[in-house]
Design a protein around this motif. Structure first.
Motif, PDB file in Angstrom:
ATOM      1  N   GLY A  12       0.808  -1.220   0.000  1.00  0.00           N
ATOM      2  CA  GLY A  12       0.000   0.000   0.000  1.00  0.00           C
ATOM      3  C   GLY A  12       0.838   1.266   0.000  1.00  0.00           C
ATOM      4  N   TYR A  13       1.783   1.358  -0.941  1.00  0.00           N
ATOM      5  CA  TYR A  13       2.684   2.521  -0.980  1.00  0.00           C
ATOM      6  C   TYR A  13       1.891   3.833  -1.008  1.00  0.00           C
ATOM      7  CZ  TYR A  13       5.749   6.019  -3.157  1.00  0.00           C
ATOM      8  OH  TYR A  13       6.433   7.177  -3.458  1.00  0.00           O
ATOM      9  N   THR A  14       0.874   3.909  -1.884  1.00  0.00           N
ATOM     10  CA  THR A  14       0.122   5.153  -2.021  1.00  0.00           C
ATOM     11  C   THR A  14      -0.581   5.524  -0.720  1.00  0.00           C
ATOM     12  OG1 THR A  14      -0.248   4.583  -4.344  1.00  0.00           O
ATOM     13  CG2 THR A  14      -1.604   6.339  -3.421  1.00  0.00           C
ATOM     14  N   PHE A  15      -1.154   4.526  -0.048  1.00  0.00           N
ATOM     15  CA  PHE A  15      -1.809   4.808   1.234  1.00  0.00           C
ATOM     16  C   PHE A  15      -0.784   5.281   2.266  1.00  0.00           C
ATOM     17  CE2 PHE A  15      -5.399   2.445  -0.477  1.00  0.00           C
ATOM     18  CZ  PHE A  15      -6.473   3.132   0.085  1.00  0.00           C
TER      19      PHE A  15
ATOM     20  N   VAL B 155       1.841   7.068   1.646  1.00  0.00           N
ATOM     21  CA  VAL B 155       2.114   8.483   1.359  1.00  0.00           C
ATOM     22  C   VAL B 155       0.996   9.357   1.915  1.00  0.00           C
ATOM     23  CG1 VAL B 155       2.334  10.189  -0.482  1.00  0.00           C
ATOM     24  CG2 VAL B 155       3.499   7.974  -0.676  1.00  0.00           C
ATOM     25  N   TYR B 156      -0.265   8.979   1.592  1.00  0.00           N
ATOM     26  CA  TYR B 156      -1.390   9.783   2.072  1.00  0.00           C
ATOM     27  C   TYR B 156      -1.471   9.778   3.600  1.00  0.00           C
ATOM     28  CZ  TYR B 156      -3.061  10.148  -2.740  1.00  0.00           C
ATOM     29  OH  TYR B 156      -3.176  10.439  -4.071  1.00  0.00           O
ATOM     30  N   ALA B 157      -1.073   8.686   4.214  1.00  0.00           N
ATOM     31  CA  ALA B 157      -1.091   8.628   5.687  1.00  0.00           C
ATOM     32  C   ALA B 157      -0.084   9.616   6.273  1.00  0.00           C
ATOM     33  CB  ALA B 157      -0.786   7.202   6.156  1.00  0.00           C
ATOM     34  N   LEU B 158       1.096   9.716   5.654  1.00  0.00           N
ATOM     35  CA  LEU B 158       2.087  10.694   6.131  1.00  0.00           C
ATOM     36  C   LEU B 158       1.538  12.109   6.037  1.00  0.00           C
ATOM     37  CD1 LEU B 158       5.365   9.285   4.491  1.00  0.00           C
ATOM     38  CD2 LEU B 158       4.916   9.474   6.941  1.00  0.00           C
ATOM     39  N   VAL B 159       0.917  12.422   4.888  1.00  0.00           N
ATOM     40  CA  VAL B 159       0.375  13.765   4.699  1.00  0.00           C
ATOM     41  C   VAL B 159      -0.773  14.013   5.686  1.00  0.00           C
ATOM     42  CG1 VAL B 159      -0.769  15.306   3.064  1.00  0.00           C
ATOM     43  CG2 VAL B 159       1.063  13.783   2.272  1.00  0.00           C
TER      44      VAL B 159
ATOM     45  N   ILE C  36      -2.966   2.993   9.910  1.00  0.00           N
ATOM     46  CA  ILE C  36      -2.745   2.523   8.533  1.00  0.00           C
ATOM     47  C   ILE C  36      -1.277   2.163   8.332  1.00  0.00           C
ATOM     48  CG2 ILE C  36      -2.648   3.334   6.129  1.00  0.00           C
ATOM     49  CD1 ILE C  36      -5.234   4.876   6.673  1.00  0.00           C
ATOM     50  N   LYS C  37      -0.403   2.962   8.881  1.00  0.00           N
ATOM     51  CA  LYS C  37       1.023   2.689   8.690  1.00  0.00           C
ATOM     52  C   LYS C  37       1.416   1.378   9.375  1.00  0.00           C
ATOM     53  CE  LYS C  37       3.838   5.923   7.850  1.00  0.00           C
ATOM     54  NZ  LYS C  37       3.574   5.970   6.407  1.00  0.00           N
ATOM     55  N   VAL C  38       0.952   1.180  10.605  1.00  0.00           N
ATOM     56  CA  VAL C  38       1.277  -0.068  11.299  1.00  0.00           C
ATOM     57  C   VAL C  38       0.716  -1.257  10.524  1.00  0.00           C
ATOM     58  CG1 VAL C  38       0.940  -1.390  13.423  1.00  0.00           C
ATOM     59  CG2 VAL C  38       1.408   1.058  13.550  1.00  0.00           C
ATOM     60  N   PHE C  39      -0.519  -1.113  10.032  1.00  0.00           N
ATOM     61  CA  PHE C  39      -1.135  -2.192   9.256  1.00  0.00           C
ATOM     62  C   PHE C  39      -0.313  -2.481   7.997  1.00  0.00           C
ATOM     63  CE2 PHE C  39      -4.011  -3.500   5.828  1.00  0.00           C
ATOM     64  CZ  PHE C  39      -4.554  -4.645   6.387  1.00  0.00           C
ATOM     65  N   ASN C  40       0.130  -1.443   7.315  1.00  0.00           N
ATOM     66  CA  ASN C  40       0.870  -1.648   6.066  1.00  0.00           C
ATOM     67  C   ASN C  40       2.277  -2.208   6.308  1.00  0.00           C
ATOM     68  OD1 ASN C  40      -1.430  -0.505   5.044  1.00  0.00           O
ATOM     69  ND2 ASN C  40      -0.361   0.785   3.576  1.00  0.00           N
ATOM     70  N   TRP C  41       2.905  -1.813   7.417  1.00  0.00           N
ATOM     71  CA  TRP C  41       4.193  -2.448   7.740  1.00  0.00           C
ATOM     72  C   TRP C  41       3.984  -3.944   7.979  1.00  0.00           C
ATOM     73  CZ3 TRP C  41       4.830   2.057  11.600  1.00  0.00           C
ATOM     74  CH2 TRP C  41       5.442   3.145  10.968  1.00  0.00           C
ATOM     75  N   THR C  42       2.912  -4.276   8.698  1.00  0.00           N
ATOM     76  CA  THR C  42       2.622  -5.690   8.941  1.00  0.00           C
ATOM     77  C   THR C  42       2.328  -6.405   7.624  1.00  0.00           C
ATOM     78  OG1 THR C  42       1.644  -5.017  11.056  1.00  0.00           O
ATOM     79  CG2 THR C  42       1.232  -7.262  10.336  1.00  0.00           C
ATOM     80  N   GLY C  43       1.554  -5.755   6.745  1.00  0.00           N
ATOM     81  CA  GLY C  43       1.264  -6.338   5.436  1.00  0.00           C
ATOM     82  C   GLY C  43       2.518  -6.536   4.592  1.00  0.00           C
TER      83      GLY C  43
END
Length: 563
Positions: A293-296, A298-302, A342-349
């Protein structure tokens, strides 16, 4: 300047002379060549040395505080000395270590390399920002040597303006000065990322670390001036007697809290967003997986950067604010948890179905995820008004703050330092010692700060050097953990220094990573690359798009160059 010695700076003298440009480390050996350098990589080294000094000054103060708290009575320190020590610890660690740690060291070194640039947009401004940081830190240390400050790192009024007779103004001016260093760094990174990206490096081909530095820089530029004005008002009231915050003369002390936290809550994300960027780079490399989820991400950081500007009021639930305002700030504080989750979820993913390796940078990254998750979840407790009122100004808040700011951010800093150390120095370090230090740091940190959640929930207030005996067990555990943590922090200083002298020569890409910074020598030359990079694909090219990595196979190297 030397151009006749080793062709690549730290290169093995037995290697063939390939007539390559000298590395940035070999490009001048005099003190002048370092103090007047405009090379972003050397300025990063200068920052690294500076924040290391401040880290151990702040750590020494914390050691004395924990030593005092090992018993309920005042055995080691007087009350006023204790106040000055926890203030010193907070001021030095927040303003002179945590905020500049990743942006000014790893960010300075890596952002131009990651986007294919030869330097930052304003190299001279970059050097000036370091001098501003050193100047501000020197003022704060001078205040310490002259007698110290006892207000706490938040400089709350009216205590700091009316009652304290310590060196408040000098310390505040030190923080004010280093704020301009942050603004200069932010302006430089924003301009660099906008203007100096290599051909083909579009916005959604940027590594997540660069995105993290970009959002952090926006916060530097937008939030720091508010802090600067606030601190100037404190100095104006102390020095000229202006009735700004003093309620006895028509001033408003709550105004200070609004202004201070308008900067200082985004400052939390200034400290943690760069850490998120580092961890994203580490997890994808050591899992051999594209970022899920690279795009997510990015949006999560913003989103974190934007929403973070609207949550400052949750620090002031007990200050008498309107209950309707408190509800709004409570809601927004819960909302900012969504992109963080979202970031924690995506790192886990990203880890899922990855070929996970447990090299030392990855151990630090996994430690970050665990500590950040626990710190974030306890942050939800503080976003809830009834719980926040119960634990206001207790050790529960201290523990939550340290889990995010120290446990998570410092773990990410050490992870990034170990990951990019071969690129920065051209040397490798003893991996066994590094893994041991990472594991020791994780356990030492939890032993130090988890008992503080319990002590705080049971009612132990912060900033007291004597306390009821029923809290001693939690403080003994915490002080024992601090001793373990101190050893874990000192170990990298030892073996990384050893590696500079005796470490093996690092290859250009020892981790088989896919980032652009690994497509040059270790250490890089002054101009970063031997040609003009041209980017042809997205980041994290560890396996073909839409195809999962092969299971039960030896770990795969990166599938070729990004360029």
């Amino acid at each position: 300047m030397s151009t006749t010695a080793s062709p690549t700076g730290l290169a093995d003298p037995d290697e063939l002379d390939l007539r390559l440009p000298v590395s940035y480390l070999a490009d001048g050996h005099s003190v002048r060549s370092w103090l007047l350098t405009t090379d972003h990589k050397r300025i990063a080294i200068l920052y690294a040395i500076t924040i290391t000094v401040f880290f151990f000054i702040g750590g020494a103060a914390a050691t004395l505080v924990r030593l005092e708290l090992a018993t309920p009575e005042a055995d080691v320190l007087r009350a006023d000395t204790y106040n000055k020590l926890f203030t010193l610890h907070g001021v030095v660690m927040v303003w002179f270590f945590l905020i500049p740690s990743i942006p000014n060291t790893l960010g300075n070194f890596l952002v131009p390399l990651m986007i294919g640039a030869r330097d930052v947009a304003f190299p001279k401004l970059n050097l000036i920002s370091w001098y501003l940081n050193v100047g501000g830190g020197s003022l704060a240390v001078a205040a310490l040597l002259l007698g110290g400050v006892d207000t706490g790192w938040t400089f709350y009024v009216p205590y700091s303006t009316v009652f304290s007779n310590t060196w408040v103004s000098l310390t505040v001016l030190g923080v004010f000065t280093t704020g301009f260093s942050s603004i200069a760094t932010g302006v430089n990174f924003i301009a660099t990322i906008h203007l100096l990206r290599a051909p083909g490096m579009t916005w959604f081909r940027l590594p997540l670390f660069v995105w993290a530095m970009y959002t952090t820089s926006l916060m530097f530029v937008l939030a720091t001036p508010v802090l600067a004005v606030t601190l100037l008002l404190v100095v104006a009231e102390r020095t000229f007697g202006l009735p700004i915050f003093d309620p006895a003369r028509g001033g408003d002390p709550i105004l200070f809290q609004h202004l201070f936290w308008f900067y200082s809550h985004p400052a939390v994300y200034i400290m943690v967003l760069p850490a998120m960027g580092v961890v994203s780079e580490l997890i994808t490399c050591f899992a051999r997986r594209k970022v899920f989820g690279y795009t997510f991400m990015v949006y999560a950081l913003v989103a974190i950067a934007v929403i973070g500007f609207f949550t400052w009021g949750h620090h002031m639930f007990t200050s008498g604010m309107s209950p309707y305002a408190a509800l709004v700030f409570s809601f927004l504080s819960f909302v900012v948890a969504v992109p963080s989750a979202i970031k924690v979820f995506n790192w886990t993913g990203t880890l899922y179905r990855g070929q996970v390796g447990f090299e030392s940078p990855m151990l630090y990254a996994l430690g970050f995820v665990g500590l950040f998750t626990l710190g974030g979840l306890t942050g939800l407790f503080l976003a809830s008004i009834p719980v926040d009122v119960h634990v206001q100004d207790t050790y529960f808040v201290v523990a939550h703050f340290h889990y995010i700011m120290v446990g998570a951010s410092v773990s990410a800093y050490f992870g990034g330092l170990h990951f990019w150390w071969p690129k920065i120095t051209g040397r490798t370090y003893p991996e066994t010692w590094a893994r041991f230090a990472a594991i020791l740091m994780f356990f030492g940190f939890n032993l130090t700060f988890f008992p503080q959640f319990i002590a705080g929930y049971l009612g132990m207030p912060r900033r007291y050097h004597v306390y009821p005996p029923e809290f001693q067990i939690w403080n003994v555990l915490s002080s024992a953990g601090a001793a373990v943590l101190a050893v874990a922090y000192l170990m990298p200083l030892g073996y990384l220094t050893w590696s500079l002298l005796f470490g093996d020569r690092a290859t250009n890409n020892p981790w088989d990573a896919s980032g652009l910074e690994w497509r040059t020598t270790s250490p890089p030359p002054r101009q970063n690359f031997f040609g003009s990079p041209r980017v042809q694909g997205g980041p994290y090219n560890y396996h073909p798009e839409g195809v999962a990595p092969v299971h039960d196979q030896p770990r795969l190297p990166s599938r070729g160059s990004l360029t």
